[in-house]
Design a protein around this motif. Structure first.
Motif, mmCIF file in Angstrom:
data_model
loop_
_atom_site.group_PDB
_atom_site.id
_atom_site.type_symbol
_atom_site.label_atom_id
_atom_site.label_comp_id
_atom_site.label_asym_id
_atom_site.label_seq_id
_atom_site.Cartn_x
_atom_site.Cartn_y
_atom_site.Cartn_z
ATOM 1 N N ARG A 29 -14.173 4.981 -39.878
ATOM 2 C CA ARG A 29 -13.692 3.740 -39.886
ATOM 3 C C ARG A 29 -13.102 3.115 -41.338
ATOM 4 O O ARG A 29 -12.291 2.625 -41.462
ATOM 5 C CB ARG A 29 -14.658 2.626 -39.279
ATOM 6 C CG ARG A 29 -14.763 2.516 -37.807
ATOM 7 C CD ARG A 29 -15.854 1.546 -37.427
ATOM 8 N NE ARG A 29 -14.971 0.349 -37.303
ATOM 9 C CZ ARG A 29 -15.047 -0.552 -36.350
ATOM 10 N NH1 ARG A 29 -15.868 -0.234 -35.163
ATOM 11 N NH2 ARG A 29 -14.473 -1.660 -36.099
ATOM 12 N N ARG A 30 -14.176 3.610 -42.269
ATOM 13 C CA ARG A 30 -13.713 3.300 -43.700
ATOM 14 C C ARG A 30 -12.420 4.262 -43.861
ATOM 15 O O ARG A 30 -11.651 3.619 -44.535
ATOM 16 C CB ARG A 30 -14.857 3.671 -44.770
ATOM 17 C CG ARG A 30 -14.769 3.400 -46.028
ATOM 18 C CD ARG A 30 -14.930 1.964 -46.440
ATOM 19 N NE ARG A 30 -15.157 1.662 -47.903
ATOM 20 C CZ ARG A 30 -16.256 1.946 -48.415
ATOM 21 N NH1 ARG A 30 -17.595 2.057 -47.829
ATOM 22 N NH2 ARG A 30 -16.034 1.395 -49.911
ATOM 23 N N SER A 42 -9.218 2.638 -42.368
ATOM 24 C CA SER A 42 -8.959 1.130 -42.685
ATOM 25 C C SER A 42 -7.536 0.821 -42.765
ATOM 26 O O SER A 42 -7.162 -0.425 -42.763
ATOM 27 C CB SER A 42 -9.929 0.632 -43.490
ATOM 28 O OG SER A 42 -9.893 1.227 -44.851
#
Length: 999
Positions: free
Chosen positions: A624-625, A628
């Motif tokens: 997810r990072r 982003s």
């Protein structure tokens, strides 16, 4: 709307021969008389008689199509004997059919004893004194070897110096104009002795002033003379003769204005020219393209006839798309007739895109403002241009497209250069200036800078094709190495969306020339991506490693950014993976925190955590990072982000991965990058297959292969191989074993496969296909090799590639129960340790099938219960079908029916035909007769055909659909043709309705 026109009209007397023998006289083009003549003239025409005997028989003038009512009106006015003299003025825009109407009218109204004389005005001869009069009478009164006493007798003799050059030592210049006017008047009177005198004057607006004075003199004194005057008046620029022309117009008793042809007349012209009834849309398109102008219509139809065109809707859609040479030459002839200034203005307007203000137009045409306004005025009155006061433009679409092709390339280039210089001096927007510099000769001051800046703007606005063209043109100018490096890098990055092989060439040169750290980083990443796409992995890795090392001391962040791509690429190949694993274990997210390397490093670390196989939550957090900013943050097209997408799926977050992939597809489409679009589609295809969305996976995989093929990426390259494997897997799940086998052969995937990790998945998909083909031992070998390779990569976890369940079932099919049980139990243990319910459910299903009996039934029940709460619909359908089949065998019939119906419904919804048919077969064995799936109509469409058909049904043109999907126009046409056949419709009109039909 006023209409343009051009025609080749003689500058002297028009031929008007009699329809049948009689006693009336008719003047031919050469001025000689025919019919019974007075004795004193007959002997002077012997030679002319011999000449005419050699001429072909006369053909009456045809009635102009669409002008029947106007012809009838003129005939009625001129045939009435209530008044001995009459006159008619036909007004119309250029090309409206005035000349043809006059010729046809004369054929209708002349009678026995009538004399017909005619002349046509010409802009180039409007300054010649009595030019039109000479056209009418000079040849008539000149007889070889004789003198025209009958015609020039009495007061008519005053006209002799004008018509014969000299008479009695006097010349025309020596006589007062009033005396010439009277002599010409009496000449006209003499010609009425045997019948009516019919005077025809075409293009009165170009008549010389003296001839207009004579016509005015004659009309004022016509009285009871048997005289008919037919004249036509077209558009003209304001000039000295306008007042005199107006005076003559007021004396012409009847005035008729020609309007544009209506649809009915256009259809008649089209049918006559093309030999087939015109489609309504074709007629409407012809009328819209030409403004209903007869001349332009005929020029258009002649060109279409020469091309063998059919007057249907398809031709209608192409009328103004491509230049039409025949029409272009005709339009140029008309514009030329308005003088050199008009031609210069029209040519300038072409290079200015068909619209411009007068000041800019005058500058490009190199005319004074006054001369430009006069030229525009004439072309506006001719119907060729429009003038809003703020801008000038072409009035009719066909004029703009046709005439544009008539401007010579060398002149066009020079006009573009003038436009660029003028716009640059006016601080016009860069894209306007650059649009002209694209077509201007080399050497325009400041060209390279403007083209480069405009290209940058185009790239930022995702106008990829435009950016490529601008940068290629800028590179042809004399630029220094720094600018050349920047241009080559930018060009290469843009070409990733159009031609990957071209991108490699330009990026290599840009990286070689560049001295800026950031620019070198961008070039190296783009170049490695292009090389990886073409399966040139060693070269791509070498670029990343060497560039990273050279930047380490001057730009640590960019060096790390390049190293991330290097490590990810190295991990994909077995030969290079072992050497980079130690460095991969050393990296921490804090090494890049807050820098441009943070997100790609997070994607790489998500892969590392997945390799450990212990913490799916950490995998999800890192992925997810990494994502982003999307799959391609800030134009960063690194493949490392694809690893984050796959990591999410392996961690049980396939729906989250699908949301990222969906966004990436939409973003890539908006950016216009074909390669980025293909990467996004490929990622989404993989996620959809993991989720069990078989039909949608097939659509994405097919689209990926189409797009990659368009930009020069072969079927043997890794990105194409990944899409091929996904498509092959989807086809096998849909029961199209033959189609999957063809894909395997076309992709050269049937033999030994390279060590690239994409081939690990190929082995899994190939094994499934071979199981469906009944080649169980070969399938088992593929599954076991897949396992061996993933284990060697330190990716043995249950969430990566589910090879153990497939191998276990293959062992079971071969009667090797112990080996099957061992693999099934190992998979269940790994899945429970990994902690993702979806993979635990798959493992339980496998163990249940291998175990069988009551224990197997219990394991399958547990599998169905777990899978029902996961996003893996295909796995759920599989397990439910297997549970229903085993329950039926065990006599648990109500339970069997429930699960089989559930399995058939889910499988049908996701396009998993094999599972659906298996469940339906079991239901039939139970005695139920469920409705079978219909393989016709909408469901007969392939995903690619359905995708194209949906866009076409929304009203998009074939070209727009091709651009939207990044495929060729021919591909769209083929898909639509197939869709029409399968839906049993004739074309677009029924497409939306057919797609809306329910099964």
């Amino acid at each position: 709307m006023t209409l343009p026109h051009t025609a080749l009209k003689p500058a002297h007397l028009t031929v008007l021969a009699p329809r049948e023998p009689g006693s009336h006289r008719t003047v031919r083009r050469d001025g000689e008389e025919r019919g019974p003549q007075p004795p004193h003239l007959r002997r002077d025409l012997r030679h002319a008689d011999a000449v005419e005997a050699e001429q072909p028989p006369h053909r009456p003038a045809p009635i102009p199509t669409g002008r029947e009512r106007e012809l009838e009106a003129i005939t009625k006015l001129c045939s009435a004997r209530s008044s001995p003299s009459t006159s008619v003025l036909v007004q119309g825009d250029a090309g409206s059919g005035k000349s043809g109407l006059l010729r046809a009218a004369v054929e209708e109204i002349r009678g026995e004893g009538d004399t017909v004389v005619s002349a046509s005005g010409d802009a180039l001869e409007s300054g010649f004194a009595f030019g039109l009069v000479r056209q009418m009478f000079e040849h008539l009164v000149r007889a070889e070897g004789g003198s025209p006493h009958a015609l020039l007798s009495g007061q008519a003799a005053a006209a002799a110096p004008l018509l014969l050059g000299t008479a009695g030592g006097e010349s025309a210049e020596d006589l007062p104009v009033e005396e010439l006017l009277r002599g010409l008047y009496w000449l006209a009177v003499n010609l009425t002795t045997t019948g009516r005198l019919i005077i025809v004057v075409d293009d009165l607006q170009w008549a010389d002033r003296d001839s207009l004075r004579w016509l005015h003199f004659l009309l004022r004194r016509a009285g009871n003379l048997p005289l008919v005057v037919l004249a036509s008046l077209g558009p003209e620029p304001a000039g000295e003769g306008a007042e005199t022309t107006g005076a003559v117009m007021r004396l012409l008793r009847h005035q008729l204005v020609l309007r544009p042809l209506d649809d009915e007349a256009v259809a008649a012209l089209a049918e006559n020219a093309l030999g087939a009834a015109a489609d309504a849309s074709f007629s409407a398109a012809c009328r819209a393209a030409t403004g209903g102008n007869p001349f332009l219509l005929r020029a258009l139809l002649r060109t279409l006839r020469a091309a063998g065109a059919v007057p249907d809707a398809r031709t209608a859609g192409e009328l103004t798309r491509d230049p039409l040479p025949g029409v272009g030459r005709a339009v140029q002839g008309l514009i030329t007739s308005f003088g050199p200034d008009a031609l210069a203005a029209a040519r300038a307007l072409v290079v200015l895109g068909g619209s411009a203000d007068v000041l800019l137009l005058s500058g490009v045409a190199e005319l004074g403002e006054g001369a430009t306004r006069d030229a525009v005025h004439g072309l506006v009155r001719a119907g060729l241009m429009t003038d809003t006061g703020e801008s000038v433009g072409f009035a009719i679409p066909l004029v703009a497209t046709a005439f544009a092709d008539e401007v010579a390339p060398s002149l066009r280039h020079e006009l573009h250069a003038r436009a660029a210089r003028l716009l640059l001096a006016q601080d016009a927007p860069l894209e306007e200036v650059a649009a002209h510099l694209l077509h201007a000769p080399l050497g325009v001051p400041g060209a390279a800078e403007v083209l480069h800046s405009a290209a940058t703007q185009a790239a930022q606005g995702f106008r990829v094709t435009e950016a490529v063209a601008l940068m290629r043109r800028a590179l042809r100018e004399g630029v220094d190495d720094d600018r050349r490096a920047t241009l080559l890098t930018g060009l290469g990055r843009a070409e990733l969306a159009t031609s990957v092989p071209d991108a490699v060439r330009h990026l290599e040169r840009g990286l070689e020339l560049s001295r800026d750290a950031t620019e070198r980083t961008v070039a190296a990443r783009a170049l490695s991506q292009a090389l990886f796409t073409l399966d040139r992995y060693p070269e791509g890795l070498a670029v990343l490693r060497s560039t990273s090392e050279t930047l380490r001391q001057v730009d640590a962040v960019n060096a790390l950014r390049l190293e991330v791509d290097f490590l990810y690429g190295s991990a994909s190949m077995p030969a290079s993976a072992p050497a980079v694993l130690p460095r991969l274990q050393e990296l921490r997210l804090s090494d890049a925190e807050g820098s441009g390397a943070e997100r790609p490093l997070a994607a790489l670390l998500a892969l590392r955590t997945l390799m450990a196989g212990e913490d799916p939550d950490e995998v999800v957090a890192l992925a997810r990072r990494a994502l982003s900013g999307g799959l391609h943050p800030g134009g960063d097209d690194s493949l490392v982000y694809l690893g984050a997408i796959h990591a999410l799926g392996a961690a049980g977050q396939s729906e989250l991965a699908l949301s990222y992939a969906d966004s990436a597809v939409d973003e890539a489409r908006a950016q216009g990058s074909a390669l980025t679009y293909a990467f996004a589609l490929s990622a989404r295809a993989a996620v959809r297959l993991r989720l069990g969305h078989v039909q949608e996976c097939r659509a994405d995989a097919e689209a990926t292969l189409e797009v990659l093929g368009e930009i020069g990426v072969g079927r043997d390259c890794a990105r194409s191989v990944a899409a091929t494997a996904a498509l092959m897997d989807a086809l096998a799940k849909q029961g199209d074993v033959e189609g999957a086998a063809v894909l395997l052969e076309k992709g050269w995937l049937g033999g030994d496969l390279s060590g690239h990790w994409v081939n690990d998945y190929v082995l899994l998909a190939r094994g499934r296909l071979r199981m469906a083909q009944g080649r169980t031992r070969e399938a088992l070998a593929d599954f076991l090799l897949c396992g061996h390779r993933t284990s060697a990569r330190k990716l043995p976890g249950a969430g990566v590639l589910a090879w153990r369940p497939e191998a276990a079932l293959a062992h079971a099919a071969l009667g090797e129960r112990d080996a099957a049980l061992a693999l099934a139990r190992e998979e269940l243990a790994r899945a429970r340790r990994w902690g993702v319910p979806e993979f635990e459910g798959v493992a339980l299903r496998t163990l249940g099938l291998v175990t069988g009996g009551a224990e197997g039934l219990a394991l399958l029940r547990e599998a169905v219960e777990i899978l029902e709460g996961t996003p893996g619909k295909y796995y759920h359908a599989q397990a439910a079908a297997d549970l229903g089949a085993l329950a039926r065998t065990a006599g648990e019939l109500p339970e069997a029916r429930i699960h089989l119906q559930q399995a058939a419904g889910i499988a049908h919804q996701i396009g998993a035909t094999v599972v659906a048919e298996a469940a339906l077969a079991e239901l039939r064995a139970l005695g139920y007769r469920p409705r079978t799936r219909a393989f016709s109509g909408v469901e007969a469409l392939t995903p690619a055909e359905r995708r194209v058909a949906d866009l076409a049904a929304q009203g998009m043109t074939n070209r727009a659909v091709a651009e939207h999907l990044f495929v060729g126009l021919r591909t769209v046409e083929v898909h639509l043709t197939n869709a029409y056949r399968k839906l049993d419709i004739d074309g677009r009109p029924g497409l939306a309705r057919a797609l809306a039909r329910t099964d």
